[in-house]
Design a protein around this motif. Structure first.
Motif, PDB file in Angstrom:
ATOM      1  N   GLU A 168      81.208  61.444  38.782  1.00 38.74           N
ATOM      2  CA  GLU A 168      80.873  62.618  39.590  1.00 38.74           C
ATOM      3  C   GLU A 168      80.491  63.818  38.734  1.00 38.74           C
ATOM      4  N   ILE A 169      81.204  64.033  37.634  1.00 37.72           N
ATOM      5  CA  ILE A 169      80.988  65.247  36.840  1.00 37.72           C
ATOM      6  C   ILE A 169      79.993  65.039  35.713  1.00 37.72           C
ATOM      7  N   GLY A 170      79.476  63.829  35.564  1.00 43.74           N
ATOM      8  CA  GLY A 170      78.520  63.586  34.492  1.00 43.74           C
ATOM      9  C   GLY A 170      77.260  64.426  34.649  1.00 43.74           C
ATOM     10  N   CYS A 171      76.840  65.055  33.583  1.00 41.88           N
ATOM     11  CA  CYS A 171      75.562  65.786  33.532  1.00 41.88           C
ATOM     12  C   CYS A 171      75.554  67.061  34.387  1.00 41.88           C
ATOM     13  N   VAL A 172      76.714  67.613  34.718  1.00 39.41           N
ATOM     14  CA  VAL A 172      76.732  68.799  35.578  1.00 39.41           C
ATOM     15  C   VAL A 172      76.646  70.097  34.781  1.00 39.41           C
ATOM     16  N   SER A 173      76.879  70.034  33.469  1.00 40.53           N
ATOM     17  CA  SER A 173      76.876  71.262  32.681  1.00 40.53           C
ATOM     18  C   SER A 173      76.337  70.990  31.290  1.00 40.53           C
ATOM     19  N   SER A 174      75.556  71.913  30.780  1.00 35.93           N
ATOM     20  CA  SER A 174      75.012  71.787  29.425  1.00 35.93           C
ATOM     21  C   SER A 174      75.942  72.390  28.379  1.00 35.93           C
ATOM     22  N   LYS A 175      76.972  73.113  28.826  1.00 34.98           N
ATOM     23  CA  LYS A 175      77.873  73.785  27.887  1.00 34.98           C
ATOM     24  C   LYS A 175      78.969  72.861  27.375  1.00 34.98           C
ATOM     25  N   HIS A 176      79.315  71.839  28.158  1.00 36.23           N
ATOM     26  CA  HIS A 176      80.364  70.910  27.745  1.00 36.23           C
ATOM     27  C   HIS A 176      79.800  69.925  26.721  1.00 36.23           C
ATOM     28  N   VAL A 201      80.560  66.811  26.097  1.00 38.44           N
ATOM     29  CA  VAL A 201      80.569  65.400  26.478  1.00 38.44           C
ATOM     30  C   VAL A 201      79.778  65.139  27.748  1.00 38.44           C
ATOM     31  N   LEU A 202      79.887  66.010  28.733  1.00 41.16           N
ATOM     32  CA  LEU A 202      79.297  65.767  30.046  1.00 41.16           C
ATOM     33  C   LEU A 202      77.793  65.483  30.017  1.00 41.16           C
ATOM     34  N   PRO A 203      76.995  66.175  29.190  1.00 42.52           N
ATOM     35  CA  PRO A 203      75.556  65.870  29.185  1.00 42.52           C
ATOM     36  C   PRO A 203      75.227  64.442  28.747  1.00 42.52           C
ATOM     37  N   SER A 204      76.149  63.782  28.056  1.00 46.39           N
ATOM     38  CA  SER A 204      75.882  62.414  27.592  1.00 46.39           C
ATOM     39  C   SER A 204      76.173  61.370  28.661  1.00 46.39           C
ATOM     40  N   ILE A 205      76.666  61.791  29.824  1.00 45.39           N
ATOM     41  CA  ILE A 205      76.949  60.879  30.932  1.00 45.39           C
ATOM     42  C   ILE A 205      75.844  61.045  31.967  1.00 45.39           C
ATOM     43  N   TYR A 206      74.919  60.104  32.001  1.00 45.27           N
ATOM     44  CA  TYR A 206      73.779  60.201  32.907  1.00 45.27           C
ATOM     45  C   TYR A 206      73.373  58.796  33.357  1.00 45.27           C
ATOM     46  N   PHE A 207      72.603  58.748  34.464  1.00 48.42           N
ATOM     47  CA  PHE A 207      72.114  57.475  34.975  1.00 48.42           C
ATOM     48  C   PHE A 207      70.903  56.984  34.188  1.00 48.42           C
ATOM     49  N   ILE A 208      69.942  57.860  34.002  1.00 48.48           N
ATOM     50  CA  ILE A 208      68.713  57.486  33.305  1.00 48.48           C
ATOM     51  C   ILE A 208      68.184  58.696  32.551  1.00 48.48           C
ATOM     52  N   LYS A 209      67.526  58.437  31.442  1.00 49.82           N
ATOM     53  CA  LYS A 209      66.957  59.497  30.615  1.00 49.82           C
ATOM     54  C   LYS A 209      65.476  59.211  30.413  1.00 49.82           C
ATOM     55  N   LEU A 210      64.648  60.198  30.731  1.00 46.18           N
ATOM     56  CA  LEU A 210      63.201  60.085  30.555  1.00 46.18           C
ATOM     57  C   LEU A 210      62.786  60.852  29.308  1.00 46.18           C
ATOM     58  N   ASP A 211      62.151  60.153  28.377  1.00 46.94           N
ATOM     59  CA  ASP A 211      61.703  60.749  27.124  1.00 46.94           C
ATOM     60  C   ASP A 211      60.207  61.032  27.215  1.00 46.94           C
ATOM     61  N   LEU A 212      59.854  62.331  27.208  1.00 49.86           N
ATOM     62  CA  LEU A 212      58.455  62.755  27.320  1.00 49.86           C
ATOM     63  C   LEU A 212      57.922  63.307  26.004  1.00 49.86           C
ATOM     64  N   THR A 213      58.576  62.974  24.905  1.00 48.91           N
ATOM     65  CA  THR A 213      58.159  63.512  23.611  1.00 48.91           C
ATOM     66  C   THR A 213      56.714  63.152  23.299  1.00 48.91           C
ATOM     67  N   VAL A 254      70.683  69.260  24.752  1.00 55.05           N
ATOM     68  CA  VAL A 254      70.487  69.647  26.149  1.00 55.05           C
ATOM     69  C   VAL A 254      70.508  71.172  26.222  1.00 55.05           C
ATOM     70  N   THR A 255      69.460  71.742  26.765  1.00 51.12           N
ATOM     71  CA  THR A 255      69.350  73.204  26.828  1.00 51.12           C
ATOM     72  C   THR A 255      69.522  73.759  28.233  1.00 51.12           C
ATOM     73  N   PHE A 256      69.363  72.909  29.256  1.00 52.93           N
ATOM     74  CA  PHE A 256      69.417  73.413  30.621  1.00 52.93           C
ATOM     75  C   PHE A 256      69.855  72.311  31.566  1.00 52.93           C
ATOM     76  N   CYS A 257      70.696  72.671  32.549  1.00 49.01           N
ATOM     77  CA  CYS A 257      71.091  71.775  33.640  1.00 49.01           C
ATOM     78  C   CYS A 257      70.877  72.519  34.956  1.00 49.01           C
ATOM     79  N   SER A 258      70.263  71.870  35.889  1.00 50.20           N
ATOM     80  CA  SER A 258      69.985  72.504  37.173  1.00 50.20           C
ATOM     81  C   SER A 258      71.270  72.692  37.974  1.00 50.20           C
TER      82      SER A 258
END
Length: 305
Positions: free
Chosen positions: A45-53, A55-67, A108-112
């Motif tokens: 539930e709390i995965g990816c909810v904040s960019s300041k923590h 650990v949390l940004p590393s818990i996600y369903f899928i990551k899209l790399d647009l580099t 991670v610089t921003f979380c909606s």
């Protein structure tokens, strides 16, 4: 007029505890399993909810790399990719249950802002971040997959939230199955609902994001977007689902197996044999008179007189 002086022998509390030891072990084991389910569901539930923590940004369903969103087949692809970044595209976007996060490089610089019934729409996000008048064309198979993502995301969100709400009372009420097999019936139903919502939500999330990843990778020739499944999130989901299923199976088995405290006190089941001393001495107190010695022991004593 003769009266019936027989009565159900009273059984000591220590005997009941020992006789129901097997049931106690499985009851507390199921409680522990549902606590494990609750903990890992909370992590989902709390995965990816904040960019300041950290650990949390590393818990996600899928990551899209647009580099390198422009494929190498395009002339001056490196220059075009740098221009795309200048126009507002981030290097990556990763999806959580409530929102998405983006950033540059590995940071991670921003979380909606978290939203209820959230679903990830990369077309809307990418277009909103480009400068005014700029646009990007995504293949049709990616846009077609978004319809599936939107519907499945709503079900996934509702089921995960329901599972969290059910896991806590199931873990707290699980030890009540020690006292009666009848108590196991409503607990089995509650445990089944917890296991069902957790497992269905996990299956939906797994299937949805694997299909979405396949759709993105199949369009590598026209737009070079790399998709990566979040290993931590998937491990957390399946641990929660597995623990919930095991906990439900234990409750289901307790409806007919393992003597409860009520069974032992009423004499319906004896429970563990080790709970009773040899020849039953010291476990039952008969109010009608002194305890009679077992027949086999009386014969042995008669031969030694």
């Amino acid at each position: 007029m003769a009266t019936d002086t027989t009565s159900t022998p009273a059984i000591s509390h220590s005997t009941v505890v020992q006789a129901t030891r097997t049931r106690r072990v499985f009851a507390f084991l199921s409680s522990f399993l549902f606590l494990v389910t609750l903990v890992f569901l909370i992590l989902v539930e709390i995965g990816c909810v904040s960019s300041k923590h950290p650990v949390l940004p590393s818990i996600y369903f899928i990551k899209l790399d647009l580099t390198n969103i422009i494929p190498r087949s395009v002339p001056n692809f490196r220059l075009v990719n740098s221009i795309a970044r200048t126009l507002g595209l981030h290097d990556f976007y990763q999806v959580g249950l409530w929102n998405y996060c983006d950033g540059y490089g590995n940071e991670v610089t921003f979380c909606s802002e978290p939203q209820r019934m959230y679903w990830f729409n990369p077309v809307e996000i990418l277009l909103s971040e480009l400068l005014a008048g700029a646009t990007i064309a995504l293949p049709s198979n990616i846009t077609d997959a978004l319809t599936l993502v939107r519907k499945a995301s709503h079900w996934m969100f509702a089921l995960f939230l329901t599972a969290v709400c059910l896991a806590l009372p199931t873990a707290l009420l699980a030890p009540l199955s020690i006292y009666s097999r009848w108590a196991s019936l409503p607990l089995t139903i509650l445990a089944f609902l917890t296991a069902f919502t957790t497992t269905v939500a996990t299956v939906i999330a797994t299937a949805m994001f694997l299909i979405f990843k396949s759709a993105i990778q199949s369009a590598a020739e026209s737009v070079n977007i790399q998709a990566q499944i979040g290993i931590k999130m998937f491990v957390f989901m399946w641990i929660a689902a597995g623990a919930a299923i095991l906990g439900w199976l234990i409750h289901f088995a307790q409806c007919c197996c393992c003597a409860s405290a009520r069974d032992v006190r009423t004499g319906r089941r004896k429970g563990r044999k080790k709970a009773y001393p040899p020849f039953g001495r010291g476990t039952e107190v008969d109010a009608t008179g002194p305890e009679e010695k077992p027949r086999a022991r009386r014969r042995w004593m008669g031969r030694n007189v």
